[in-house]
Design a protein around this motif. Structure first.
Motif, PDB file in Angstrom:
ATOM      1  N   ARG D 155      18.456  61.322  22.180  1.00 35.36           N
ATOM      2  CA  ARG D 155      18.211  60.724  23.538  1.00 35.36           C
ATOM      3  C   ARG D 155      20.024  60.642  23.624  1.00 35.36           C
ATOM      4  NH1 ARG D 155      16.759  54.387  23.294  1.00 35.36           N
ATOM      5  NH2 ARG D 155      17.345  54.601  25.131  1.00 35.36           N
ATOM      6  N   ASP D 157      21.155  59.096  26.067  1.00 33.81           N
ATOM      7  CA  ASP D 157      21.824  58.127  27.160  1.00 33.81           C
ATOM      8  C   ASP D 157      22.517  56.989  26.489  1.00 33.81           C
ATOM      9  OD1 ASP D 157      18.828  57.184  26.151  1.00 33.81           O
ATOM     10  OD2 ASP D 157      18.254  55.671  27.279  1.00 33.81           O
ATOM     11  N   VAL D 158      21.982  56.817  25.762  1.00 35.76           N
ATOM     12  CA  VAL D 158      23.476  55.258  24.590  1.00 35.76           C
ATOM     13  C   VAL D 158      24.557  56.706  24.004  1.00 35.76           C
ATOM     14  CG1 VAL D 158      20.774  54.235  24.018  1.00 35.76           C
ATOM     15  CG2 VAL D 158      21.883  55.781  22.557  1.00 35.76           C
ATOM     16  N   SER D 159      25.490  55.520  23.977  1.00 36.76           N
ATOM     17  CA  SER D 159      26.191  55.982  22.816  1.00 36.76           C
ATOM     18  C   SER D 159      26.147  56.275  21.902  1.00 36.76           C
ATOM     19  CB  SER D 159      28.133  55.191  23.282  1.00 36.76           C
ATOM     20  OG  SER D 159      27.645  54.134  22.009  1.00 36.76           O
ATOM     21  N   HIS D 162      27.268  54.008  18.942  1.00 36.88           N
ATOM     22  CA  HIS D 162      26.540  52.308  18.940  1.00 36.88           C
ATOM     23  C   HIS D 162      25.425  53.479  18.006  1.00 36.88           C
ATOM     24  CE1 HIS D 162      27.615  50.351  22.454  1.00 36.88           C
ATOM     25  NE2 HIS D 162      28.584  50.036  21.433  1.00 36.88           N
ATOM     26  N   ILE D 163      24.789  54.486  18.166  1.00 34.83           N
ATOM     27  CA  ILE D 163      23.888  55.295  17.206  1.00 34.83           C
ATOM     28  C   ILE D 163      24.566  54.876  15.768  1.00 34.83           C
ATOM     29  CG2 ILE D 163      22.867  56.898  16.869  1.00 34.83           C
ATOM     30  CD1 ILE D 163      22.272  57.690  19.179  1.00 34.83           C
ATOM     31  N   ASP D 165      26.744  53.163  14.407  1.00 35.87           N
ATOM     32  CA  ASP D 165      26.779  51.719  14.268  1.00 35.87           C
ATOM     33  C   ASP D 165      25.072  51.345  13.813  1.00 35.87           C
ATOM     34  OD1 ASP D 165      29.861  51.443  14.884  1.00 35.87           O
ATOM     35  OD2 ASP D 165      29.477  51.477  16.431  1.00 35.87           O
ATOM     36  N   VAL D 166      24.842  51.593  14.617  1.00 34.34           N
ATOM     37  CA  VAL D 166      22.774  50.618  14.320  1.00 34.34           C
ATOM     38  C   VAL D 166      23.214  51.401  12.465  1.00 34.34           C
ATOM     39  CG1 VAL D 166      20.794  50.926  14.113  1.00 34.34           C
ATOM     40  CG2 VAL D 166      22.783  50.449  16.721  1.00 34.34           C
ATOM     41  N   LEU D 168      25.453  53.188  10.378  1.00 30.79           N
ATOM     42  CA  LEU D 168      25.481  52.361   8.718  1.00 30.79           C
ATOM     43  C   LEU D 168      25.380  50.945   8.483  1.00 30.79           C
ATOM     44  CD1 LEU D 168      26.935  54.684   7.857  1.00 30.79           C
ATOM     45  CD2 LEU D 168      29.261  54.695   9.700  1.00 30.79           C
ATOM     46  N   GLY D 169      25.621  50.570  10.013  1.00 34.37           N
ATOM     47  CA  GLY D 169      25.270  48.951   9.639  1.00 34.37           C
ATOM     48  C   GLY D 169      24.315  48.098   9.127  1.00 34.37           C
ATOM     49  N   GLY D 170      23.393  49.291   9.695  1.00 30.46           N
ATOM     50  CA  GLY D 170      21.917  48.810   8.705  1.00 30.46           C
ATOM     51  C   GLY D 170      22.227  49.076   7.269  1.00 30.46           C
ATOM     52  N   ILE D 197      13.393  53.810  11.090  1.00 33.12           N
ATOM     53  CA  ILE D 197      13.120  53.110  12.176  1.00 33.12           C
ATOM     54  C   ILE D 197      14.691  53.156  13.281  1.00 33.12           C
ATOM     55  CG2 ILE D 197      14.523  50.388  12.649  1.00 33.12           C
ATOM     56  CD1 ILE D 197      13.934  49.899   9.636  1.00 33.12           C
ATOM     57  N   VAL D 198      15.687  53.768  12.717  1.00 37.78           N
ATOM     58  CA  VAL D 198      16.491  53.856  13.862  1.00 37.78           C
ATOM     59  C   VAL D 198      16.467  54.980  14.740  1.00 37.78           C
ATOM     60  CG1 VAL D 198      19.248  54.695  13.479  1.00 37.78           C
ATOM     61  CG2 VAL D 198      18.601  53.451  12.249  1.00 37.78           C
ATOM     62  N   GLY D 201      13.784  55.506  16.966  1.00 35.55           N
ATOM     63  CA  GLY D 201      14.218  54.448  18.096  1.00 35.55           C
ATOM     64  C   GLY D 201      15.322  55.433  18.713  1.00 35.55           C
TER      65      GLY D 201
END
Lengths: 205, 205, 205, 205
Positions: D155, D157-159, D162-163, D165-166, D168-170, D197-198, D201
């Motif tokens: 998708r 519609d999000v940067s 951020h993806i 981040d999610v 790597l962060g997760g 999960i990621v 989404g």
DNA sequence: GATGAATGAGACTTCATTCAT
DNA sequence: AATGAATGAAGTCTCATTCAT
């Protein structure tokens, strides 16, 4: 009547017990070794105080040295000032300064070494408070010379600075062997002779 | 005719390429920093030579310094000796020595700093060959003074050593600010004035 | 209705004047330097209080840090709890938590740095009361996830812990550059986007 | 076909024997203690090498840490690059990256701790070469995400940041307890679940 | 004649922490 | 409740110097 010398009123910040012990220890050690080879550890041990206090109170190993120096110098300058009160005339004052200066170096070979040999090696010295005092001292002598010129006692066809250089330089050169070779400086008649040379010249007439 | 000065005949052991580079490097570095803060590593890097060569050729970091010093001093002394040949009379010779000495310090501030500030700090110096030369130099001046006394030109009611002290000391004191503050020493008429002070005295008459 | 979060009732022991000043001072200093390079001396000086009070009131330099931390964290948790009262449903609560958490870090970069970077480095932290609170917080999020699962809102073929990791981890990773580069964290629509990423992935369909 | 990742070609300067021993020693020690409480003396002793070599070869105690880090990171990145050659498509590549990353942390808890906890605490890190590599790595992931967007798989519609981040962060959040509590990281199916999960989404539908 | 590598020794300095008052 | 002074314990780092090749 001369203006008051420039160092009047200077006094040292009070340092607590530990600081005093450290200063004393350094002075003791300097009697045997040169500053470079005295370690902070040794100073602290000799003082029976903690090494860290050197840094707390003097900022630095060299700061401690300067503290020792300044203390001694201030004492000398205070004595000098008092002695000068009883003397009139530029010439006689100059003679007295020379004499007391030699006595000062003669009395404390440790101090003599530091001033004549040790400290000049370190660049920071010339920005130190101690050196400020030394400069004041030099300026005071130049002033005396100028007073002598104004009073018609001293020739005024040479610069007062040069005269001071010759006087101070001669005096230091004479005192140097003391600390270098750990010899005693005999303050006897030498100051007189040195000033005689400077004042009268060496040419026969 | 004066006896020949005592430094004649001294010559330096020849060192190969690497050694020369090291000496040059040290001289270069001394222009910016004091000896204490110049590391052997930096000398070697500047020289483009290997650090270990310092030890092969000069035994020591300080040995290298002394080598630099001695080389310079010998050159000065040789020049001095030649110049003296053309001058007669103790007084005029003393004047010449003072003048050339100031010029020597004026020409090379690096050397001046080492001699006036750096080296005296280190006890070993006073046992070094270089210091031997310096002593010879001092003795030569005393001898000149004595000759002047014998010739009736110089008063003989003061010690010749003291006279030398005043001359040399005054001269050094005058030159000191140069290396200390990285100022130029102006050799102009100062030597003359300094000797005038010493020779004639400062009292008006 | 969800069980009450686990951090309720925790309150800080009251510390007298001096203690408060110290905490404030540390917070101030943390704005400019990291904890490691802030000395107890500096804290005391900034606070205008005596160094020894750190030990009387907080046992330890790090104890002081934890006190600061805990105070801030408790305030956050209390706010969070109140805000949560007005929201129904696990999903919306999770969204709110994420949003407030980012806002929390955005509002106070100092605190963000400590939590995200500073504190984790120090082993003792994970045995501290503060970390207990943090754990409670994490557990609370997991519980919310499970409630969502039970309510059929969230897929249950993955572990709730992993979901929490992704949510919290993503959020932290996003906030990290703030304290690291001393940049502002823009709390704007980012929380939404982050949760959108996570939630759309975990929603059953 | 994706552009080549940005870390290609980076290689470490060769350090002589002593340096290698020091790196190895540090790695060994990090298994038991955190970097802060490992002293240079201990490293040297463990290595059977001289303490000073740390400074010669790595400039700094922390320089040594970075050398260890960089070496490990480069190895990981090289492996990763090779593995990626056999995989097509942004999604599958992202999955692989996540999996290998977790494995990387799982395999070497020491390295995991340094990267996840230790190093971020130190301001200088973010100016280090090692961090450059880490940034390249992050950028590479963002690029993969963008490729997925372009290919219509992800998708948009999000940067992409951020993806990343999610993801790597997760992943990091999941791995953290390992080094913190000296627990084993089970690399089993967790990477899959995390990416599931990621990804679910972020997949378009 | 020269070099790269290694080393020992210790220097200065920093701090968290404690204690007596 | 607070303070000034002192301290112990390390810690990082620097250098001149040596050695094997």
């Amino acid at each position: 009547m001369p203006e008051s010398p420039g160092w009047r009123g200077l006094s040292e910040a009070s340092v607590p017990e530990g600081g005093r012990k450290l200063k004393k220890a350094l002075k003791t050690l300097l009697r045997k070794e040169d500053f470079g080879s005295i370690t902070t550890a040794k100073i602290a041990k000799t003082a029976g105080a903690n090494e860290a206090l050197i840094y707390r109170y003097f900022g630095d190993k060299r700061g401690l040295l300067h503290a020792v120096l300044k203390e001694s110098l201030l004492r000398y300058l205070a004595d000098l000032e008092k002695s000068l009160e009883n003397v009139e005339g530029a010439i006689d004052r100059l003679k007295l300064v020379a004499k007391l200066n030699i006595q000062y170096y003669a009395k404390d070979r440790v101090i003599a070494r530091i001033f004549l040999l040790e400290v000049r090696n370190y660049p920071g010295y010339f920005e130190s408070e101690t050196y400020e005092l030394v400069k004041d001292y030099g300026r005071y002598m130049s002033r005396l010379v100028k007073e002598g010129m104004d009073a018609g006692e001293i020739r005024n066809d040479v610069s007062s600075g040069h005269i001071r250089d010759v006087l101070l330089g001669g005096l230091e050169h004479f005192c140097m062997p003391g600390p270098i070779f750990n010899r005693k400086i005999s303050p006897g008649s030498d100051a007189e002779e040195l000033t005689k040379i400077v004042l009268d010249g060496i040419l026969k007439r």
